[in-house]
Design a protein around this motif. Structure first.
Motif, PDB file in Angstrom:
ATOM      1  N   GLN A  75       5.408   1.067   6.124  1.00  0.00           N
ATOM      2  CA  GLN A  75       6.400   0.897   6.914  1.00  0.00           C
ATOM      3  C   GLN A  75       6.391   0.511   8.188  1.00  0.00           C
ATOM      4  OE1 GLN A  75       9.483   2.171   5.242  1.00  0.00           O
ATOM      5  NE2 GLN A  75       8.090   2.031   3.509  1.00  0.00           N
ATOM      6  N   GLY A  76       5.241   0.339   8.724  1.00  0.00           N
ATOM      7  CA  GLY A  76       5.140   0.069   9.964  1.00  0.00           C
ATOM      8  C   GLY A  76       3.549   0.258  10.595  1.00  0.00           C
ATOM      9  N   TRP A  77       3.417   0.009  11.964  1.00  0.00           N
ATOM     10  CA  TRP A  77       1.866   0.094  12.439  1.00  0.00           C
ATOM     11  C   TRP A  77       1.346   1.426  12.228  1.00  0.00           C
ATOM     12  CZ3 TRP A  77      -2.365  -1.946  13.951  1.00  0.00           C
ATOM     13  CH2 TRP A  77      -2.347  -3.293  14.339  1.00  0.00           C
ATOM     14  N   THR A  78       2.105   2.268  12.395  1.00  0.00           N
ATOM     15  CA  THR A  78       1.667   3.733  12.275  1.00  0.00           C
ATOM     16  C   THR A  78       1.056   4.055  10.870  1.00  0.00           C
ATOM     17  OG1 THR A  78       2.933   4.562  14.136  1.00  0.00           O
ATOM     18  CG2 THR A  78       2.016   6.201  12.821  1.00  0.00           C
ATOM     19  N   ASP A  79       2.090   3.817  10.170  1.00  0.00           N
ATOM     20  CA  ASP A  79       1.944   4.133   8.659  1.00  0.00           C
ATOM     21  C   ASP A  79       0.612   3.235   8.065  1.00  0.00           C
ATOM     22  OD1 ASP A  79       2.105   5.010   5.917  1.00  0.00           O
ATOM     23  OD2 ASP A  79       3.375   3.334   5.474  1.00  0.00           O
ATOM     24  N   ALA A  80       0.515   2.174   8.564  1.00  0.00           N
ATOM     25  CA  ALA A  80      -0.564   1.155   8.109  1.00  0.00           C
ATOM     26  C   ALA A  80      -1.807   1.456   8.689  1.00  0.00           C
ATOM     27  CB  ALA A  80      -0.405  -0.315   8.608  1.00  0.00           C
ATOM     28  N   LYS A  81      -1.808   1.868   9.965  1.00  0.00           N
ATOM     29  CA  LYS A  81      -3.134   2.701  10.576  1.00  0.00           C
ATOM     30  C   LYS A  81      -3.657   3.826  10.044  1.00  0.00           C
ATOM     31  CE  LYS A  81      -3.415   2.550  15.119  1.00  0.00           C
ATOM     32  NZ  LYS A  81      -3.149   2.774  16.589  1.00  0.00           N
ATOM     33  N   LEU A  82      -2.773   4.611   9.537  1.00  0.00           N
ATOM     34  CA  LEU A  82      -3.015   6.042   9.012  1.00  0.00           C
ATOM     35  C   LEU A  82      -3.607   5.573   7.718  1.00  0.00           C
ATOM     36  CD1 LEU A  82      -0.146   8.115   9.701  1.00  0.00           C
ATOM     37  CD2 LEU A  82      -2.327   8.454  10.669  1.00  0.00           C
ATOM     38  N   GLN A  83      -3.300   4.859   6.714  1.00  0.00           N
ATOM     39  CA  GLN A  83      -3.659   4.531   5.552  1.00  0.00           C
ATOM     40  C   GLN A  83      -4.722   3.418   5.298  1.00  0.00           C
ATOM     41  OE1 GLN A  83      -2.460   6.342   3.047  1.00  0.00           O
ATOM     42  NE2 GLN A  83      -1.098   7.169   4.541  1.00  0.00           N
ATOM     43  N   THR A  84      -4.836   2.706   6.286  1.00  0.00           N
ATOM     44  CA  THR A  84      -5.854   1.264   6.082  1.00  0.00           C
ATOM     45  C   THR A  84      -6.812   1.321   7.406  1.00  0.00           C
ATOM     46  OG1 THR A  84      -4.497  -0.141   7.347  1.00  0.00           O
ATOM     47  CG2 THR A  84      -4.134   0.015   5.055  1.00  0.00           C
ATOM     48  N   ARG A  85      -6.417   1.942   8.505  1.00  0.00           N
ATOM     49  CA  ARG A  85      -7.267   1.975   9.692  1.00  0.00           C
ATOM     50  C   ARG A  85      -7.044   0.572  10.490  1.00  0.00           C
ATOM     51  NH1 ARG A  85     -10.703   5.378  11.584  1.00  0.00           N
ATOM     52  NH2 ARG A  85     -11.967   3.482  12.750  1.00  0.00           N
ATOM     53  N   CYS A  86      -6.100  -0.211  10.040  1.00  0.00           N
ATOM     54  CA  CYS A  86      -5.990  -1.446  10.666  1.00  0.00           C
ATOM     55  C   CYS A  86      -5.585  -1.213  12.171  1.00  0.00           C
ATOM     56  CB  CYS A  86      -4.449  -2.186  10.051  1.00  0.00           C
ATOM     57  SG  CYS A  86      -4.331  -3.782  10.603  1.00  0.00           S
ATOM     58  N   GLY A  87      -6.087  -2.058  13.106  1.00  0.00           N
ATOM     59  CA  GLY A  87      -5.951  -1.849  14.484  1.00  0.00           C
ATOM     60  C   GLY A  87      -6.777  -0.555  15.050  1.00  0.00           C
ATOM     61  N   MET A  88      -7.679  -0.239  14.399  1.00  0.00           N
ATOM     62  CA  MET A  88      -8.404   1.149  14.884  1.00  0.00           C
ATOM     63  C   MET A  88      -9.757   0.739  15.388  1.00  0.00           C
ATOM     64  SD  MET A  88      -6.808   4.278  12.803  1.00  0.00           S
ATOM     65  CE  MET A  88      -7.466   5.459  13.556  1.00  0.00           C
ATOM     66  N   GLY A  89     -10.225  -0.628  15.089  1.00  0.00           N
ATOM     67  CA  GLY A  89     -11.670  -0.825  15.387  1.00  0.00           C
ATOM     68  C   GLY A  89     -11.856  -1.129  16.912  1.00  0.00           C
ATOM     69  N   PRO A  90     -12.927  -1.726  17.238  1.00  0.00           N
ATOM     70  CA  PRO A  90     -13.318  -1.825  18.408  1.00  0.00           C
ATOM     71  C   PRO A  90     -12.421  -2.628  19.516  1.00  0.00           C
ATOM     72  CG  PRO A  90     -15.362  -2.122  17.308  1.00  0.00           C
ATOM     73  CD  PRO A  90     -14.085  -2.101  16.248  1.00  0.00           C
ATOM     74  N   CYS A  91     -11.539  -3.732  18.913  1.00  0.00           N
ATOM     75  CA  CYS A  91     -10.640  -4.349  19.784  1.00  0.00           C
ATOM     76  C   CYS A  91      -9.151  -3.714  19.890  1.00  0.00           C
ATOM     77  CB  CYS A  91     -10.383  -5.889  19.209  1.00  0.00           C
ATOM     78  SG  CYS A  91      -9.090  -5.910  17.828  1.00  0.00           S
ATOM     79  N   GLN A  92      -9.272  -2.610  19.141  1.00  0.00           N
ATOM     80  CA  GLN A  92      -7.947  -1.711  19.536  1.00  0.00           C
ATOM     81  C   GLN A  92      -6.819  -2.553  19.103  1.00  0.00           C
ATOM     82  OE1 GLN A  92      -8.065   1.993  20.452  1.00  0.00           O
ATOM     83  NE2 GLN A  92      -9.742   1.036  19.034  1.00  0.00           N
TER      84      GLN A  92
END
Length: 432
Positions: A370-387
């Motif tokens: 549905q968006g950034w928050t949902d994708a981050k929770l499910q895939t960790r997209c955007g949660m690496g060292p580059c944030q």
């Protein structure tokens, strides 16, 4: 805790201009920058001795900064900021990581911009660089002599990068601009009102007179050779497709402002940029912003905006600079319109194309969220060292998602820097 009447974050042209103007008018100024020398991306590695007279603007700016009395602290990365007047930085030293705190009365954000990358098949191959990233590597000693390079993407940076790479011995096989000639023509015609920019562009093109400049073309795939390094790129103009052999690809889709600190402080935004008034003041009365975070408009805009911000911090008049600042803002608006990204670029990734390089998230795994928050929770997209600094702008272009929050620390900070400031190198390594 160090105290500054005016604290400037960023030692690129905008930050240099702001610090100089404030210091020359009696303010105690501290400049923080994460690079080892001042200059930012455009004046990378600038010092008074290195800023030779071939670049008169850089030479004058560095000399004035040195004479002004402003204190420049390099190697400091800002990871936390409070609107109440406190900034925290991380410095990596030979003995470990050091956290410092700075208190300010007025703050100038001159944090610049970074390249926008759009994922396409093969963009993670060895030999594929950001356009500005490759130029920075060459300035740092990386040799491109004799290498065949394709420069692709969008924006005025492409021509500048290609010209500089050619000066360093590279063979530029082509410059591929995704914007069409129909979009570029009005922008090019408007340069008559900016003769210095026109001369600069003509000089860059003169250095590349043998190189094809293809508008309305873009890379759709980077092709690996037998050694799994770049061998060629597949290019299209929307009608036909062809392959161009190359050793390196320099590819970047214009610039994205570095606005994380402004967001952390709670500044009001105008679309992707920090909202400012005529004095470069943000929605926070003691916070100012200059350069790319307030709008992508080039070197001259950064310099005049930085000077206005510095004068405003010192309580001095900046009325004489307003006409020049308005002209540079208008130039930036025309540039943004000319180099707007085409819709076809959204279809570049295949399902297995990596989008988040830090967490190895392919494009297919982002579908259905549905968006950034949902994708981050499910895939960790955007949660690496580059944030999310790399994949964030790409995903915004591909899927229309925008980050919903910015949290401190803005990048990973070793626990040792907080808990064991006097720890030995062995303890530092063990804790990290």
């Amino acid at each position: 805790m160090r105290h500054a009447e005016v604290l400037v974050i960023g030692a690129g042209p905008a930050g240099i201009a702001a610090a100089t103007a404030a210091a020359e008018n009696g303010c105690k100024v501290i400049v923080l920058d994460d690079n080892v020398t001042a200059g930012g991306q455009i004046w990378r590695g600038a010092t008074v001795s290195s800023a030779n007279t071939q670049d008169a603007a850089k030479h004058r700016a560095m000399e004035r900064l040195q004479r002004s009395g402003a204190q420049v602290l390099n190697g400091r990365s800002v990871f936390s900021a409070e609107a109440s007047g406190t900034v925290q930085t991380l410095q990596e030293t030979t003995s470990g990581s050091v956290v410092e705190q700075f208190h300010f009365e007025k703050l100038v954000l001159a944090t610049g911009a970074r390249e926008r990358f759009l994922p396409f098949p093969g963009w993670t191959l060895p030999g594929v660089f950001g356009a500005g990233g490759l130029q920075a590597l060459v300035k740092g000693g990386y040799s491109v002599a004799g290498k065949k390079i394709v420069v692709a993407g969008t924006g005025p940076l492409l021509l500048a990068v290609a010209a500089h790479l050619a000066e360093d011995g590279a063979v530029i096989s082509s410059v591929l601009e995704q914007a069409t000639f129909a979009k570029l023509a009005p922008f090019a015609a408007s340069l008559w009102t900016h003769p210095a920019k026109l001369v600069q562009g003509a000089r860059f093109r003169g250095k590349l007179w043998k190189t094809p400049y293809r508008a309305g073309c873009w890379v759709i795939e980077a092709i690996a050779g037998s050694g799994q390094t770049l061998e060629a790129v597949r290019v299209t103009d929307g009608t036909r497709t062809w392959t161009e052999p190359c050793d390196l690809l320099a590819c970047g889709y214009h610039l994205v402002p570095n606005t994380e600190i402004a967001a952390l402080l709670g500044c009001t935004f105008r679309e992707s940029f920090v909202q400012i008034d005529s004095a470069q003041r943000t929605s926070l009365p003691n916070v100012f912003c200059a350069g790319e975070p307030a709008g992508i408009a080039g070197l001259e805009a950064a310099l005049v905006q930085g000077e206005i911000a510095g004068l405003a911090c010192a309580g001095c008049s900046h009325a004489s600079l307003q006409r020049r600042a308005a002209a540079e803002r208008a130039f930036g608006d025309r540039m943004e319109k000319a180099f707007a990204l085409r819709a076809e670029l959204r279809s570049l990734p295949r399902p297995d194309t990596i989008v988040c390089r830090c967490e190895d998230v392919p494009f297919a795994r982002l579908q259905g969220h549905q968006g950034w928050t949902d994708a981050k929770l499910q895939t960790r997209c955007g949660m690496g060292p580059c944030q999310g600094r790399i994949c964030g702008p790409a995903i915004e272009q591909l899927l229309g998602w925008r980050p919903v929050s910015i949290r401190q620390p803005l990048f990973p900070v070793p626990l040792q820097a907080f808990c064991f400031p006097d720890a030995s190198e062995n303890n530092t390594t063990e804790i990290d």
